[in-house]
Enzyme design. Sequence first.
Site, mmCIF file in Angstrom:
data_model
loop_
_atom_site.group_PDB
_atom_site.id
_atom_site.type_symbol
_atom_site.label_atom_id
_atom_site.label_comp_id
_atom_site.label_asym_id
_atom_site.label_seq_id
_atom_site.Cartn_x
_atom_site.Cartn_y
_atom_site.Cartn_z
ATOM 1 N N GLU A 169 27.846 35.878 39.713
ATOM 2 C CA GLU A 169 28.613 36.730 38.796
ATOM 3 C C GLU A 169 28.985 38.021 39.503
ATOM 4 O O GLU A 169 28.135 38.626 40.171
ATOM 5 C CB GLU A 169 27.814 37.114 37.540
ATOM 6 C CG GLU A 169 27.592 35.981 36.567
ATOM 7 C CD GLU A 169 26.860 36.418 35.311
ATOM 8 O OE1 GLU A 169 26.960 37.607 34.922
ATOM 9 O OE2 GLU A 169 26.167 35.570 34.725
ATOM 10 N N GLU B 219 19.765 34.993 34.953
ATOM 11 C CA GLU B 219 19.150 36.315 35.090
ATOM 12 C C GLU B 219 17.708 36.348 34.566
ATOM 13 O O GLU B 219 17.387 37.031 33.592
ATOM 14 C CB GLU B 219 20.006 37.363 34.368
ATOM 15 C CG GLU B 219 21.401 37.438 34.952
ATOM 16 C CD GLU B 219 22.261 38.587 34.419
ATOM 17 O OE1 GLU B 219 23.130 39.053 35.144
ATOM 18 O OE2 GLU B 219 22.052 39.018 33.278
HETATM 19 C C1 BG6 Z 1 25.435 39.236 33.023
HETATM 20 C C2 BG6 Z 1 25.333 38.052 32.116
HETATM 21 O O1 BG6 Z 1 24.356 40.038 32.766
HETATM 22 O O2 BG6 Z 1 26.474 40.133 32.830
HETATM 23 C C3 BG6 Z 1 26.618 37.660 31.409
HETATM 24 O O3 BG6 Z 1 24.802 36.937 32.788
HETATM 25 C C4 BG6 Z 1 27.335 38.917 30.978
HETATM 26 O O4 BG6 Z 1 26.301 36.807 30.349
HETATM 27 C C5 BG6 Z 1 27.674 39.745 32.193
HETATM 28 O O5 BG6 Z 1 28.463 38.692 30.184
HETATM 29 C C6 BG6 Z 1 28.447 41.001 31.892
HETATM 30 O O6 BG6 Z 1 27.827 41.727 30.879
HETATM 31 P P1 BG6 Z 1 28.624 42.207 29.608
HETATM 32 O O7 BG6 Z 1 27.632 42.835 28.742
HETATM 33 O O8 BG6 Z 1 29.660 43.135 30.104
HETATM 34 O O9 BG6 Z 1 29.227 40.975 29.012
#
Ligand code: BG6
Length: 483
Positions: free
Chosen positions: A384, A189
């Site tokens: 993701e 990101e």
């Molecule tokens: C993304 C990141 O922004 O979102 C991850 O690359 C992160 O590392 C994921 O865990 C979800 O965000 P969060 O804050 O719910 O863990």
Amino acid sequence: MKFEKKDFLWGGATSASQVEGAFDAEGKSLTIAEMRPFNPNLDRKSVDELNKYTRSDYEKSIDNKDNLHYPKRIGIDFYHRYKEDIALFKEAGMNIYRMSIAWSRIFPNGDEAEPNAAGIKFYKDVFEECKKNGMEVMLTIQHYDVPYPITKKYGGWSNKKVIDLYIKFATVIMKEYKDLVKYWLPFNEINVATLAPTTGLGIFREDFSSEEDYVNASWQGLHNQFYAQAKVIEIAKTISSNIKMGCMVANMTTYSSDCNPVNIWENLATQQMQRYFYYDVMVKGDYPSYSKRYFKENNIKFETTPEEMEVIKNNNIQYITFSYYMTSTISKELKDAAGGNLMLGGKNPFLKATEWGWQIDPIGLRITLNELWDRYQLPLFISENGIGVVETLNENNTVEDDYRIEYLSKHFEQMNEAIKDGVDVFGYTMWTPIDVVSLSTNEMSKRYGLIFVDYDDYHKGTGNRFKKKSFEWFKNFMKTKEL
Ligand code: BG6
């Protein structure tokens, strides 16, 4: 519905600081991720946790006189349990695992002459385990875990000396793992650099005399990462043609709050600087014209050299990956009120949100895939996507997570539609195959996994793994490809 595409990569994604634990094992240094405490009074609907801690708050964690809990020091103990986890991913039917490598295990201070042999061995063992289990690896080189010694001695990514340290680290691991790792992402990101500079760049507000200097340092840090990424791509070409280099962007698709042209323009301007800018630089190799006006009007200054711009121009990414969790809305009113930093955007009355206020939008994924394909004509990979929910084990030692099955299947359906639209999508890694510590809020209780991990927010529990209902659903989907 049948998911028709063959040769598709299906898997899960995690990051080192959210799973590994063993934060001081075998020569590893502390990372900034492991220095932010768990906050029992956090506001789940705000992303403040990423930006509110000062350098001295982070440094207090070294002696920890206040006896606070630092969840990313324990993660889910993947460091010791990775074989069990990889076996479960395989059992679910996955054929790719996206993970990250901790710089702090390979060059704990950043500037050693030689890498730490124990760190090199640990990742070799993990990659070999993936191979043994029939899984490709997609490796993020830096995922929000700048080693603390680098921030202390060099001040983080706004310092150009950090570029050389990173290039040395990346070169060592590319040479070491070229035959075990095919897909590489230099930065997770990359656009978070300017939104959460401590997380993305390892820089701290107090190290700068004014807010303006801090903002400029974050853009400098981002430019340094663009250059470092391009340099790593250049070096990769000399190491092995097996290495496939992509980018990773937090894809924050937004819609105009209504059809008022004023808001439509504000939305486009937001999309330009929040999303397109990053893809444009990494795909086309230059700062786009709209960004030059933005920098001028916002008095943003950072230093670039002709040599750096030449490297950026000549070393573009081969494919695009992005995270996709939600969409939001934009209006002029909202932007004026937020004063620039609008990470979560506005509410959309047509969408439901999670407890953290993340608005669920499967159709937005189809829109995003079509749009990115039309703009860039590069293969796309969703690195993701997933849903975080508070969950507990029931009397049968499982979780009936029908909402996750619905979330995933609706997103798979829209991905399938995009493929039918002609978009070249070659893979998907869900966040996450197994519960991990949350990046933003540091909670264990924000669970994303198909597999439940028995730890609470203070890491009380056995750490044992339990399959949720979604695990069995996904496993079946991998066999039938029917939704
Ligand atoms: C993304 C990141 O922004 O979102 C991850 O690359 C992160 O590392 C994921 O865990 C979800 O965000 P969060 O804050 O719910 O863990």
